[in-house]
Design a protein around this motif. Structure first.
Motif, PDB file in Angstrom:
ATOM      1  N   ASP A  13       0.823  -1.205   0.000  1.00  0.00           N
ATOM      2  CA  ASP A  13       0.000   0.000   0.000  1.00  0.00           C
ATOM      3  C   ASP A  13       0.861   1.261   0.000  1.00  0.00           C
ATOM      4  O   ASP A  13       1.906   1.315   0.657  1.00  0.00           O
ATOM      5  N   GLY A  14       0.383   2.289  -0.701  1.00  0.00           N
ATOM      6  CA  GLY A  14       1.064   3.578  -0.708  1.00  0.00           C
ATOM      7  C   GLY A  14       0.628   4.478   0.422  1.00  0.00           C
ATOM      8  O   GLY A  14       1.037   5.639   0.494  1.00  0.00           O
ATOM      9  N   SER A  15      -0.191   3.972   1.311  1.00  0.00           N
ATOM     10  CA  SER A  15      -0.716   4.739   2.440  1.00  0.00           C
ATOM     11  C   SER A  15       0.316   4.843   3.558  1.00  0.00           C
ATOM     12  O   SER A  15       1.441   4.338   3.456  1.00  0.00           O
ATOM     13  N   ALA A  16      -0.089   5.497   4.655  1.00  0.00           N
ATOM     14  CA  ALA A  16       0.675   5.406   5.895  1.00  0.00           C
ATOM     15  C   ALA A  16       0.254   4.146   6.639  1.00  0.00           C
ATOM     16  O   ALA A  16       1.088   3.308   6.996  1.00  0.00           O
ATOM     17  N   ILE A  24      -5.010  -4.134  10.588  1.00  0.00           N
ATOM     18  CA  ILE A  24      -4.352  -2.864  10.280  1.00  0.00           C
ATOM     19  C   ILE A  24      -2.930  -3.159   9.819  1.00  0.00           C
ATOM     20  O   ILE A  24      -2.172  -3.837  10.508  1.00  0.00           O
ATOM     21  N   ASN A  25      -2.585  -2.665   8.631  1.00  0.00           N
ATOM     22  CA  ASN A  25      -1.237  -2.888   8.121  1.00  0.00           C
ATOM     23  C   ASN A  25      -0.542  -1.573   7.794  1.00  0.00           C
ATOM     24  O   ASN A  25      -1.174  -0.548   7.547  1.00  0.00           O
ATOM     25  N   VAL A  26       0.765  -1.628   7.833  1.00  0.00           N
ATOM     26  CA  VAL A  26       1.608  -0.478   7.528  1.00  0.00           C
ATOM     27  C   VAL A  26       1.715  -0.328   6.015  1.00  0.00           C
ATOM     28  O   VAL A  26       1.868  -1.307   5.290  1.00  0.00           O
ATOM     29  N   GLY A  27       1.628   0.923   5.537  1.00  0.00           N
ATOM     30  CA  GLY A  27       1.889   1.224   4.141  1.00  0.00           C
ATOM     31  C   GLY A  27       3.296   1.764   3.957  1.00  0.00           C
ATOM     32  O   GLY A  27       4.042   1.969   4.923  1.00  0.00           O
ATOM     33  N   PHE A  86       9.442  -0.352  10.623  1.00  0.00           N
ATOM     34  CA  PHE A  86       8.157  -0.961  10.287  1.00  0.00           C
ATOM     35  C   PHE A  86       8.190  -1.416   8.823  1.00  0.00           C
ATOM     36  O   PHE A  86       8.789  -0.750   7.976  1.00  0.00           O
ATOM     37  N   LYS A  87       7.535  -2.519   8.523  1.00  0.00           N
ATOM     38  CA  LYS A  87       7.618  -3.138   7.199  1.00  0.00           C
ATOM     39  C   LYS A  87       6.289  -3.061   6.460  1.00  0.00           C
ATOM     40  O   LYS A  87       5.254  -3.509   6.974  1.00  0.00           O
ATOM     41  N   SER A  88       6.340  -2.518   5.269  1.00  0.00           N
ATOM     42  CA  SER A  88       5.176  -2.500   4.377  1.00  0.00           C
ATOM     43  C   SER A  88       5.270  -3.717   3.463  1.00  0.00           C
ATOM     44  O   SER A  88       5.963  -3.701   2.442  1.00  0.00           O
ATOM     45  N   LEU A  89       4.579  -4.788   3.851  1.00  0.00           N
ATOM     46  CA  LEU A  89       4.706  -6.049   3.125  1.00  0.00           C
ATOM     47  C   LEU A  89       3.754  -6.107   1.932  1.00  0.00           C
ATOM     48  O   LEU A  89       2.646  -5.571   1.964  1.00  0.00           O
ATOM     49  N   ALA A  90       4.205  -6.791   0.894  1.00  0.00           N
ATOM     50  CA  ALA A  90       3.327  -7.068  -0.242  1.00  0.00           C
ATOM     51  C   ALA A  90       2.218  -8.023   0.196  1.00  0.00           C
ATOM     52  O   ALA A  90       2.423  -8.892   1.048  1.00  0.00           O
TER      53      ALA A  90
END
Length: 334
Positions: free
Chosen positions: A211-214, A247-250, A261-265
């Protein structure tokens, strides 16, 4: 929705490892975080450490005690399904226009550029109010607009709790993420329905992406799995907890945290027997805010990993269309 007997070539995708897409992948070890505990500073240290560990390994967590009742969440699921059950001519009244992300689209719309996802979607801006195109907010079911408005207010409160807890878990001031992202950060909702698919071994509901989000807040289907995360080149199934938000990190929070923090595919697989819904809300920093690693998280042992970026959604789209992972383009070359 009626199950189609054949799948057009535009939808067929092979797993790069040669496994069928409906392979029985293992379940991920996702932490359950109590937001009620995070709201109370006196006894939240253990929960903060659990949050930091979860976002540093899997990049996501299941949030409980978030202030919404199971009955309210069920109502959100119900109105989502009711909208997609409307006749096509009614849904098409809300169709998105070219070059606009807001509106309705369905999985029968063909594209020459990429494999298609087996899904129908409704994408709506919900914050700030002046960016909402209310003419695209469905009038049926009758409670759609009122319940989405209520949901958006509740999510704003949850987002603030989560971003403050993320900062505290990194030993930063509570408002570090909120200050960097701006008071007028955007929130957009994406309603999804994934109809039964005759070839779940070869067709995805949504192709792999980060995700390109926060941060992203997901209300999953109450009983049907489909969301999967990629870790160490292995896909893992996200379990369903009906009363929780996943809730996931972007990418932008990965940049702010300097890669802690990791933005995972992740991706969505299909099901041959069951329909699946989800409601995804993206929290996106103000476009003119400069997003870069917090200076407190940069030192000799952990140098600055990412460039300063602005208008990350545009940056994200440009690199995503080129088939590249956008956050890789944001990394500082060493």
């Amino acid at each position: 929705m009626e199950l189609q007997s054949e799948v057009p070539e535009k939808y067929i995708k092979k797993d790069k490892n040669g496994e069928p897409l409906d392979h029985p992948f293992p379940v991920m070890e996702i932490s359950v975080i109590d937001l009620g505990v995070l709201r109370t500073s006196s006894n939240s240290r253990d929960e903060l450490e659990k949050l930091r560990s979860a976002l540093g390994s899997w990049g996501c967590f299941q949030a409980i005690n978030h202030g919404m009742t199971p009955e309210f969440l069920d109502k959100m699921r119900e109105v989502t399904k009711e909208f997609f059950e409307l006749p096509m001519e009614q849904k098409q009244k809300y169709s998105k226009e070219n070059n606009d992300f807001q509106g309705y689209s369905n999985f029968l719309v063909l594209s020459e550029q990429q494999k298609l996802g087996w899904s129908e979607n409704l994408y709506l801006a919900i914050k700030p109010e002046e960016q909402c195109k209310l003419e695209l907010w469905p009038e049926k079911p009758e409670v759609f607009r009122s319940i989405l408005h209520e949901y958006s207010i509740k999510l704003q409160l949850i987002t603030e709790v989560v971003l403050k807890a993320m900062a505290s878990s990194l030993n930063l001031g509570d408002d570090r993420f909120l200050d960097q992202y701006g008071e007028r950060a955007k929130m957009s909702a994406k309603f999804n329905i994934y109809p039964p698919c005759p070839r779940p071994d070869m067709v995805l509901g949504m192709k792999p992406h980060a995700d390109g989000s926060a941060i992203t807040l997901i209300l999953q289907d109450k009983s049907t799995e489909g969301l999967q995360f990629l870790k160490d080149n292995q896909w893992f199934r996200a379990p369903v907890i009906p009363e929780a938000l996943l809730i996931n990190v972007g990418d932008q929070a990965e940049i702010s945290s300097n890669g802690i923090f990791k933005s995972l595919a992740h991706r969505v697989v299909t099901n041959s027997e069951k329909e699946r819904m989800s409601l995804v809300v993206f929290y996106i920093p103000e476009l003119d805010k400069e997003i870069e690693p917090f200076e407190e998280l940069v030192d000799e042992s952990r140098p600055k990993l990412y460039k300063k970026v602005k208008n990350y959604p545009e940056f994200y789209l440009r690199h995503y269309q080129l088939g590249k992972r956008p956050i890789e383009a944001a990394k500082i070359e060493t």
